[in-house]
Every structure is written in structure tokens, then in C-alpha cells.
Scaffold this motif. Structure first.
Motif, mmCIF file in Angstrom:
data_model
loop_
_atom_site.group_PDB
_atom_site.id
_atom_site.type_symbol
_atom_site.label_atom_id
_atom_site.label_comp_id
_atom_site.label_asym_id
_atom_site.label_seq_id
_atom_site.Cartn_x
_atom_site.Cartn_y
_atom_site.Cartn_z
ATOM 1 N N THR A 9 65.455 -47.670 -14.813
ATOM 2 C CA THR A 9 65.667 -46.896 -13.596
ATOM 3 C C THR A 9 67.160 -46.973 -13.264
ATOM 4 O O THR A 9 67.887 -47.768 -13.864
ATOM 5 C CB THR A 9 64.866 -47.478 -12.413
ATOM 6 N N PRO A 10 67.633 -46.183 -12.299
ATOM 7 C CA PRO A 10 69.047 -46.289 -11.918
ATOM 8 C C PRO A 10 69.414 -47.622 -11.291
ATOM 9 O O PRO A 10 70.588 -47.979 -11.242
ATOM 10 C CB PRO A 10 69.216 -45.146 -10.901
ATOM 11 N N TYR A 11 68.424 -48.366 -10.798
ATOM 12 C CA TYR A 11 68.721 -49.610 -10.096
ATOM 13 C C TYR A 11 68.289 -50.865 -10.840
ATOM 14 O O TYR A 11 68.648 -51.986 -10.447
ATOM 15 C CB TYR A 11 68.057 -49.602 -8.714
ATOM 16 N N ALA A 12 67.550 -50.740 -11.927
ATOM 17 C CA ALA A 12 67.094 -51.912 -12.667
ATOM 18 C C ALA A 12 66.662 -51.517 -14.074
ATOM 19 O O ALA A 12 66.147 -50.419 -14.292
ATOM 20 C CB ALA A 12 65.928 -52.592 -11.942
ATOM 21 N N VAL A 13 66.880 -52.443 -15.008
ATOM 22 C CA VAL A 13 66.411 -52.283 -16.386
ATOM 23 C C VAL A 13 65.663 -53.555 -16.750
ATOM 24 O O VAL A 13 66.181 -54.666 -16.557
ATOM 25 C CB VAL A 13 67.578 -52.059 -17.360
ATOM 26 N N ILE A 14 64.447 -53.404 -17.261
ATOM 27 C CA ILE A 14 63.611 -54.560 -17.618
ATOM 28 C C ILE A 14 63.080 -54.384 -19.029
ATOM 29 O O ILE A 14 62.701 -53.273 -19.423
ATOM 30 C CB ILE A 14 62.423 -54.719 -16.641
ATOM 31 N N GLN A 15 63.047 -55.477 -19.773
ATOM 32 C CA GLN A 15 62.455 -55.438 -21.109
ATOM 33 C C GLN A 15 61.628 -56.704 -21.315
ATOM 34 O O GLN A 15 62.096 -57.816 -21.052
ATOM 35 C CB GLN A 15 63.529 -55.343 -22.183
ATOM 36 N N VAL A 16 60.392 -56.521 -21.777
ATOM 37 C CA VAL A 16 59.493 -57.627 -22.076
ATOM 38 C C VAL A 16 59.111 -57.548 -23.542
ATOM 39 O O VAL A 16 58.719 -56.481 -24.032
ATOM 40 C CB VAL A 16 58.221 -57.581 -21.196
ATOM 41 N N SER A 17 59.226 -58.664 -24.242
ATOM 42 C CA SER A 17 58.885 -58.685 -25.669
ATOM 43 C C SER A 17 58.123 -59.957 -25.997
ATOM 44 O O SER A 17 58.365 -61.014 -25.403
ATOM 45 C CB SER A 17 60.151 -58.600 -26.532
ATOM 46 N N ARG A 158 64.026 -34.759 -13.299
ATOM 47 C CA ARG A 158 64.533 -34.255 -12.031
ATOM 48 C C ARG A 158 63.604 -34.698 -10.914
ATOM 49 O O ARG A 158 62.672 -33.995 -10.531
ATOM 50 C CB ARG A 158 64.634 -32.730 -12.078
ATOM 51 N N SER A 159 63.850 -35.879 -10.391
ATOM 52 C CA SER A 159 63.032 -36.399 -9.304
ATOM 53 C C SER A 159 63.881 -37.332 -8.460
ATOM 54 O O SER A 159 64.997 -37.698 -8.827
ATOM 55 C CB SER A 159 61.813 -37.154 -9.854
ATOM 56 N N LYS A 160 63.343 -37.722 -7.312
ATOM 57 C CA LYS A 160 64.067 -38.627 -6.430
ATOM 58 C C LYS A 160 64.181 -40.017 -7.045
ATOM 59 O O LYS A 160 65.129 -40.740 -6.771
ATOM 60 C CB LYS A 160 63.349 -38.702 -5.079
ATOM 61 N N ARG A 185 54.012 -47.388 -13.707
ATOM 62 C CA ARG A 185 54.627 -46.116 -13.297
ATOM 63 C C ARG A 185 54.611 -45.963 -11.781
ATOM 64 O O ARG A 185 55.548 -45.425 -11.181
ATOM 65 C CB ARG A 185 53.914 -44.950 -13.968
ATOM 66 N N GLY A 186 53.542 -46.418 -11.149
ATOM 67 C CA GLY A 186 53.475 -46.358 -9.693
ATOM 68 C C GLY A 186 54.581 -47.189 -9.052
ATOM 69 O O GLY A 186 55.212 -46.758 -8.075
ATOM 70 N N LEU A 187 54.832 -48.364 -9.600
ATOM 71 C CA LEU A 187 55.907 -49.211 -9.080
ATOM 72 C C LEU A 187 57.268 -48.553 -9.276
ATOM 73 O O LEU A 187 58.132 -48.592 -8.393
ATOM 74 C CB LEU A 187 55.879 -50.571 -9.785
ATOM 75 N N LEU A 188 57.458 -47.944 -10.438
ATOM 76 C CA LEU A 188 58.740 -47.296 -10.725
ATOM 77 C C LEU A 188 58.970 -46.098 -9.809
ATOM 78 O O LEU A 188 60.087 -45.860 -9.343
ATOM 79 C CB LEU A 188 58.779 -46.853 -12.185
#
Length: 335
Positions: A9-17, A158-160, A185-188
Motif C-alpha cells: 500500500t502507499p503507507y505500508a509494505v508487508i511480506q510473510v514467508s 484508481r481508488s482512494k 483485502r478488507g483490511l487493506l
């Protein structure tokens, strides 16, 4: 294959492996602590590199190879386009030299980058020889050539609240757990905090491991490739702080494994932090691993922010101190 979940997202990047390596021949666990995430803190790109597929064969280890390639090409100074192109070309050449085996491998890259228009944009990029089409469906065999697909998220959604949620590895098992992805997706979409998103991605990775276990019990021919030792890496878009957290299967906090790191000042690989209580009742912290320091602070400079403890609620976190992305310089086994 294993599992790598990337949320951008524009405010956070997360990766789980997950961290398991499974032998092709008989499905035995070769390693339960293979890092599959590399953190890059560059001048033009701040990104998380995850990988799935061929892990080791002969003297090759994909995690070490990826870290070495990014270091050798000086990825900390390059643009996203140059990094992706270099990784694509080098992977194509190197994997062609490996012994004949299942060479399917994918690199999932999510982060923030400086664009030619001098703006900072969230992006997701995939460099792969086995994931094809818009849905990145896993092919049954590896292509000779690695190919790159990349997108700037704010221009494709193209979304908020633009975002990308990508799953690499055992997409088939992951697709059988739709409620988890719907929840993430709901959280994002509602701009949940980095801790909530990371926690949801962690739960999804554990669910994939559980589902594989269920499949293996029903069908002895099914090979379980996703382990329950998990690595969570996050980038806070506002502060630029990068954090790495190890979730061991047994829940122990005596040993913490950190993601591999590349930055202009210091690079690390296979870092392990061990905690123990000494005879005096004090906590001793021991840090070991591979370190390369490119720049030492002067006598009047503040200490170099290599590893600091912070993080998700109620959980010790290894944080990599960083600048805000807005301050970026604009000038034979499988995993």
C-alpha cells in the motif's frame, strides 16, 4: 512450493514467508530456517524481495544468490527498472548453468520507488520463470528465460486506497482458503495499521501450512512444502522504519532470526539474535551473522541504526532504522 505473501500500500509494505526447504526426491525437510526475504534500503527503491521455488542444489542457495546479486549490482544505487532488469538477466544466465532439475523460481518484490517524474510510488514486481499470465498461475515446468512484470499500484488501481495483495508459491492451496484473502483485502481497503495487516498475513500463511498438513494426511503422495517457522517483514511508509520478526513453530523467543538486509551503510545475512539469562540474572543478547559495513559513522555522528528492538504489539521485533521514503534521494531442493 512454499508460500510468500506480499501486501503493498502507499503507507505500508508487508511480506510473510515460510522458512522450510523440502527435498524433491522424498519430501523430507532439508531445512526449517531458510530465509526467503531480503530487505533493500536503496536511494531510489525501498523494497522487500521474497522468493519461492528452487532453493538449493549443489553449491547453489537461492537466498544467498539473491543477496549476492543485489549486492554485486549495487542495487542500493539503482532504479526499480534497472534492478528488475539486472535480476532477470542474471537469473536467466545463472539458472541455465544449474544441474538439470525442477528450476521453477519466482521473485516477488514489493515496495516504494522514485519514478522518473520524481514522485514516490508503491509498486509490485515479479521476476519469474514459471508464473504466467495476469493471474501469475504456476506453470508445470520452468521457462529458460526469466521475465519481469511490474506495476505502480497508484496507476493500476484508481481508488482512494490502492493496494496489491500477491501470493507466490503454493497458490493452489492458498486459493482453497478464500476467507483469509477476503479478510486481508478488507483490511487493506480500510487502511488498517501495519500490525493488523501483518497479523492477518501471518494467519493466512499458517492456514496454508495447516491445509497442506490436512492434504498430506489424506493423500500420502502429497508433499508438504510450507513450514510453520515464519518470517514477517514490514516497511512503514511514514517513518521508513523496516522491521523483521521471526515466528518459530515452537513459540520460543530465545532465538530470533532476522531477514537479510542490503543498504548503503551496512548489509547483513543470516543474522541470529540469541537471548539468555546469565548467572547474575541479567539478560545477555548475542548477535551473530554475516555483516558488511560500507560506511562507519564519524566521531560526531549518531550511532548507525543497524538493529533495534521495536515492533508489533506484545512481540519483540527487530527493526532496521531508516529514513522516511519521502527523504529518498530523488537526484535441487525447493522452497
Amino acid at each position: 512450493m512454499s508460500i510468500v505473501i506480499t501486501a503493498v500500500t502507499p503507507y505500508a509494505v508487508i511480506q510473510v514467508s515460510d522458512m522450510q526447504i523440502t527435498a524433491f526426491k522424498d519430501g523430507t525437510i532439508v531445512s526449517a530456517r531458510q530465509r526467503k526475504s531480503v530487505v533493500l534500503k536503496g536511494q531510489q527503491v525501498v523494497a522487500l524481495f521474497g522468493w519461492t521455488g528452487l532453493a538449493t542444489i549443489g553449491g547453489h542457495n537461492t537466498g544467498q544468490w539473491l543477496h549476492g546479486q543485489l549486492d554485486a549490482m549495487r542495487a542500493v544505487d539503482l532504479s526499480l527498472v534497472d534492478i528488475a532488469k539486472g535480476l532477470e538477466d542474471n537469473a536467466t544466465l545463472h539458472f541455465a548453468t544449474l544441474p538439470q532439475t525442477d528450476k521453477r523460481c519466482s521473485f516477488a518484490i514489493g515496495g516504494l520507488c522514485v519514478t522518473p517524474l520524481n514522485t514516490i510510488e508503491p509498486f509490485f514486481c515479479r521476476v519469474t520463470n514459471c508464473e504466467v499470465g495476469h493471474s501469475a498461475k504456476l506453470s508445470t515446468r520452468a521457462s529458460v528465460k526469466f521475465e519481469t512484470s511490474a506495476k505502480l499500484i497508484s496507476r493500476t488501481r484508481r481508488s482512494k486506497h490502492p493496494y496489491v495483495l500477491a501470493v507466490s508459491g503454493d497458490e493452489q492451496t492458498a486459493s482453497e482458503l478464500p476467507l483469509y484473502w477476503h479478510g486481508i483485502r478488507g483490511l487493506l481497503k480500510r487502511r488498517a495499521g501495519i500490525n493488523e495487516i501483518a497479523g492477518a498475513c501471518l494467519q493466512a500463511a499458517r492456514a496454508v501450512a495447516d491445509k497442506q498438513e490436512e492434504k498430506s494426511q489424506k493423500d500420502p503422495r502429497f508433499v508438504k512444502t510450507v513450514g510453520r517457522n515464519l518470517l514477517v517483514v514490514g516497511v512503514d511508509g511514514a517513518s521508513g522504519v523496516m522491521q523483521s520478526l521471526f515466528f518459530p513453530e515452537d513459540g520460543s523467543q530465545t532465538q530470533i532470526l532476522a531477514a537479510d538486509v542490503l543498504s548503503a551503510d551496512v548489509s547483513t545475512r543470516n543474522v541470529v539474535v540469541e537471548n539468555r539469562i546469565n548467572a547474575d540474572g541479567n539478560t545477555e543478547v548475542k548477535v551473530k551473522g554475516w555483516f558488511k559495513v560500507d560506511h562507519l559513522p564519524g566521531p560526531d555522528d549518531p550511532p548507525m541504526p543497524l538493529l533495534t528492538f521495536s515492533g508489533f504489539p506484545s512481540t519483540p521485533m527487530i527493526g532496521i532504522g531508516g529514513q522516511s521514503p519521502a527523504a529518498l534521494d530523488r537526484t535441487h531442493e525447493k522452497g
